[in-house]
Structures are given as C-alpha cells and as structure tokens.
Design a protein around this motif. Structure first.
Motif, PDB file in Angstrom:
ATOM      1  N   ASP A 259       0.997  -1.240  -0.041  1.00  0.00           N
ATOM      2  CA  ASP A 259       0.071   0.010  -0.094  1.00  0.00           C
ATOM      3  C   ASP A 259       0.891   1.307   0.086  1.00  0.00           C
ATOM      4  O   ASP A 259       0.458   2.325   0.310  1.00  0.00           O
ATOM      5  CB  ASP A 259      -0.718   0.074   1.096  1.00  0.00           C
ATOM      6  N   ARG A 260       2.146   0.932  -0.341  1.00  0.00           N
ATOM      7  CA  ARG A 260       3.064   2.348  -0.194  1.00  0.00           C
ATOM      8  C   ARG A 260       2.731   3.267  -1.285  1.00  0.00           C
ATOM      9  O   ARG A 260       2.107   2.906  -2.388  1.00  0.00           O
ATOM     10  CB  ARG A 260       4.414   1.832  -0.316  1.00  0.00           C
ATOM     11  N   LEU A 261       2.794   4.451  -1.252  1.00  0.00           N
ATOM     12  CA  LEU A 261       2.678   5.530  -2.228  1.00  0.00           C
ATOM     13  C   LEU A 261       3.601   5.742  -2.920  1.00  0.00           C
ATOM     14  O   LEU A 261       4.822   5.563  -2.964  1.00  0.00           O
ATOM     15  CB  LEU A 261       2.273   6.984  -1.474  1.00  0.00           C
ATOM     16  N   ARG A 262       3.406   6.309  -4.182  1.00  0.00           N
ATOM     17  CA  ARG A 262       4.321   6.503  -4.963  1.00  0.00           C
ATOM     18  C   ARG A 262       4.844   8.117  -4.644  1.00  0.00           C
ATOM     19  O   ARG A 262       3.943   8.828  -3.977  1.00  0.00           O
ATOM     20  CB  ARG A 262       3.822   6.655  -6.615  1.00  0.00           C
ATOM     21  N   GLU A 263       5.776   8.562  -5.468  1.00  0.00           N
ATOM     22  CA  GLU A 263       6.356   9.953  -4.958  1.00  0.00           C
ATOM     23  C   GLU A 263       5.222  10.816  -5.719  1.00  0.00           C
ATOM     24  O   GLU A 263       5.008  12.065  -5.305  1.00  0.00           O
ATOM     25  CB  GLU A 263       7.638  10.290  -5.653  1.00  0.00           C
ATOM     26  N   SER A 264       4.609  10.690  -6.689  1.00  0.00           N
ATOM     27  CA  SER A 264       3.463  11.558  -7.143  1.00  0.00           C
ATOM     28  C   SER A 264       2.360  11.455  -6.556  1.00  0.00           C
ATOM     29  O   SER A 264       1.643  12.479  -6.889  1.00  0.00           O
ATOM     30  CB  SER A 264       3.401  11.095  -8.782  1.00  0.00           C
ATOM     31  N   ASP A 265       2.162  10.602  -5.697  1.00  0.00           N
ATOM     32  CA  ASP A 265       0.706  10.648  -5.091  1.00  0.00           C
ATOM     33  C   ASP A 265       0.824  11.506  -4.094  1.00  0.00           C
ATOM     34  O   ASP A 265       1.751  11.896  -3.288  1.00  0.00           O
ATOM     35  CB  ASP A 265       0.582   9.034  -4.222  1.00  0.00           C
ATOM     36  N   ILE A 266      -0.409  12.160  -3.484  1.00  0.00           N
ATOM     37  CA  ILE A 266      -0.728  13.265  -2.601  1.00  0.00           C
ATOM     38  C   ILE A 266      -1.742  13.081  -1.698  1.00  0.00           C
ATOM     39  O   ILE A 266      -2.766  12.544  -1.947  1.00  0.00           O
ATOM     40  CB  ILE A 266      -1.060  14.521  -3.340  1.00  0.00           C
ATOM     41  N   VAL A 267      -1.230  12.961  -0.459  1.00  0.00           N
ATOM     42  CA  VAL A 267      -2.163  12.603   0.735  1.00  0.00           C
ATOM     43  C   VAL A 267      -2.232  14.040   1.586  1.00  0.00           C
ATOM     44  O   VAL A 267      -1.311  14.432   1.906  1.00  0.00           O
ATOM     45  CB  VAL A 267      -1.649  11.223   1.717  1.00  0.00           C
ATOM     46  N   ALA A 268      -3.572  14.178   2.040  1.00  0.00           N
ATOM     47  CA  ALA A 268      -3.718  15.446   2.559  1.00  0.00           C
ATOM     48  C   ALA A 268      -4.877  15.396   3.663  1.00  0.00           C
ATOM     49  O   ALA A 268      -5.696  14.422   3.428  1.00  0.00           O
ATOM     50  CB  ALA A 268      -4.349  16.623   1.692  1.00  0.00           C
ATOM     51  N   ARG A 269      -5.024  16.020   5.027  1.00  0.00           N
ATOM     52  CA  ARG A 269      -5.817  16.134   5.679  1.00  0.00           C
ATOM     53  C   ARG A 269      -6.805  17.109   5.145  1.00  0.00           C
ATOM     54  O   ARG A 269      -6.333  18.113   5.193  1.00  0.00           O
ATOM     55  CB  ARG A 269      -5.363  16.351   7.163  1.00  0.00           C
TER      56      ARG A 269
END
Length: 330
Positions: A259-269
C-alpha cells in the motif's frame, strides 16, 4: 643646567661625615640649590635611611669610626638602591677605589680638599640622572599598566565579540529553524504532517490541468473516520488526535508494503476527520483497489487504547466522473 624637579626643584641630599667642620662645609656648599640632610656618622645615617626617607644623592666621607664610607654605602645600596653615591676621601689608594666601586657602587670620588662649585655641580648632575631614571621607571610602569589595561580590554572585547557572535549565530539558527517550520506549516497540517487543505487544492488544480493537457487519468480517494465525533466526546480530544495521527500513517503507507505511495501521489488532511488521496495517472479501477487496501488496513489496526475504528471511502476519476477539480471533489 636646570635643577631637578624634586621637592620643588631642590634635590634631597644626605651628607655623612664624622668631622663637624667638614659636615658644615659640605652642607654650606650644597644648601644653595639642594635640600641637605646631615648625619654626623654612619649610625645616624643608617637610622635615617632605615626610616624610609628618599634621597637623590648620598655624599659620604671615607674614613669614619666603626664603619667606613664604603661599608656605609654598601648598606645604603640595600636600603636605597636608586640613590647616587659619592665618596670624599683624602686617601685615594687604588685598592680603596676598587673596593668602593665593587661594594659601595660609588658613582663619583672627591679628594680633600674639594672645590665647592665642583662638588655642587657633580651632585646636581647625579641628582638629575636620579630624577630622569625615576621618571623613566615611572613611564615604564605607566606603559606596563596601560598595556595590561589594553590587553584586558582586548580580551574583554574578544570575549564580548565571541559571545555576540555565538548569540548572533544562535539567533540566526533559531530564525532559520522557525522559517523552516513556517514554510512547512504553510503547506503541511500541524497535527498529521500531511498536506493541508489549502496546499491540497493547489496540487489538485495542477494535477487536473496536467491530466487534461496530456490526456492522462487522475483519481481521487475521499475518506473519513466513522463516528469520530462520538470518539472525541467519549474519550477526549487527546485520544482523537492520536487516532488522526495513526490514520495519517496508514494512508501514507509503509515504505516496503503493497500500500506504499508513489512519489507523485498526494495525501492530505482535508479537514477534521476527512482525508484525501490524489493519484495521478491512475484510472478509477486502480483507485478502487487502493481504497480497498486502505479500508482493510484501518480495520486490522489497533488504535490507541485498543480502539478499533472503521473508515468510509469514496472514489472518483477525472475525466470519467468530472470535468474539473471542483466536480471531482463533489
């Protein structure tokens, strides 16, 4: 020649002779331009010297009872080493002269009968030398003190500059640290470390424009914690904050997990208990798989105080479900 500036321009002279007539003649010859103190023999002279009086020149007869002039001047050297010394003698043997130089440190000799003007001139010259030596010694002492004060000031200045430099460096480092913190806070959420609401919208507009320009897919996962308000009300905000931080870690994924993110993925609150995951160049089906993995990870995780929570996930894709970023969020 100018008179030495001792005692108002009159040098102080000690004259020692056991013959009253000779003593009076010496006093009379020197009193015109000197302050003369007389001693009628070696013992009175030593008492005067031991008393601590200062004299520029000592004039002493050679032949005296109990202690001759050379022996007296040898003792005088110990008590008043800077004074100039004159021996008056009727016996000018070579041995006595050598003895006077070696033991009494005599500066000048006079043979009886002496000439008043000659002995006065010599006494004044020696007194002048004594004065100049004293002034030079004082100047050297003053210079030494001034140099020491200057060195002390230089050390103080160096210390002060070092302290100021250290304080300035510390202040600069602290300012840089706070600037970095402010830069982070400008686009990061202070609690979770994820992108904040404002920075997420900026990134989403950028990624939407890029997806439109290059015809690439773009998917969005919108998720929130179920019944989070009840958790806050029941267990308090500190526990709620710990849950939010743990959820943020799960959404970021582990470095080596599926489930690791790619560098291009964006996670935000996004706000409160709401989170978003933006997946550039990811079709809707791929986003659904990612959402299912995240949902399973949340269900299997033990949160603080052993709590178990669930989260709801929604998936939408550009341009399949929306034509712009606002529609995609809606």
């Amino acid at each position: 020649m100018p008179e030495p500036e001792e005692h108002g321009g009159r040098p102080r002279i000690l004259v020692v002779d056991d013959e009253p007539t000779s003593l009076e003649l010496l006093q009379r010859a020197l009193s015109r331009r000197c302050e003369v103190v007389t001693a009628p023999g070696p013992e009175p002279a030593l008492r005067i010297l031991q008393h601590g009086d200062e004299f520029a020149v000592l004039v002493c007869d050679y032949r005296m009872p109990a202690m001759n002039g050379i022996e007296l001047l040898a003792e005088a050297v110990k008590l008043l080493p800077d004074a100039k010394r004159i021996i008056i003698t009727a016996y000018a043997e070579v041995d006595s002269i050598i003895d006077a130089v070696n033991r009494g440190h005599v500066h000048s000799f006079f043979r009886k009968p002496w000439q008043s003007d000659e002995i006065e001139r010599t006494v004044l010259q020696l007194a002048r030398v004594h004065e100049l030596e004293a002034r030079n010694a004082q100047l050297i002492d003053d210079l030494g003190r001034a140099n020491e004060e200057l060195r002390a000031k230089e050390r103080l200045l160096a210390t002060t500059l070092d302290e100021r430099e250290r304080a300035l460096l510390a202040a600069t480092n602290e300012l840089e640290r706070k600037s970095r913190e402010l830069e982070v806070l400008a686009f990061r959420d202070g609690l979770t470390g994820l992108y904040n609401h404002r920075s997420f919208h900026e990134r989403m507009r950028e990624e939407t424009a890029r997806a439109r320009r290059y015809g690439k897919p773009l998917s969005l996962i919108f998720c929130d914690i179920d019944h989070f308000k009840q958790l806050n009300d029941q267990f308090g905000h500190p526990l709620g904050d710990e849950i939010l931080r743990r959820v943020a870690e799960l959404l970021r994924g582990s470095d080596d997990g599926p489930d690791r993110l790619r560098e291009s993925d964006i996670v935000a609150r996004y706000g409160g208990e709401e989170f978003v995951v933006l997946l550039p160049e990811t079709p809707k089906e791929g986003a659904k798989v990612k959402a299912e993995r995240l949902c399973a990870a949340v269900r299997s995780t033990a949160f603080p105080s052993g709590r178990r929570i669930t989260m709801s996930f929604g998936v939408a894709a550009f341009a399949e479900d929306a034509k712009n970023s606002e529609e995609l969020l809606a």
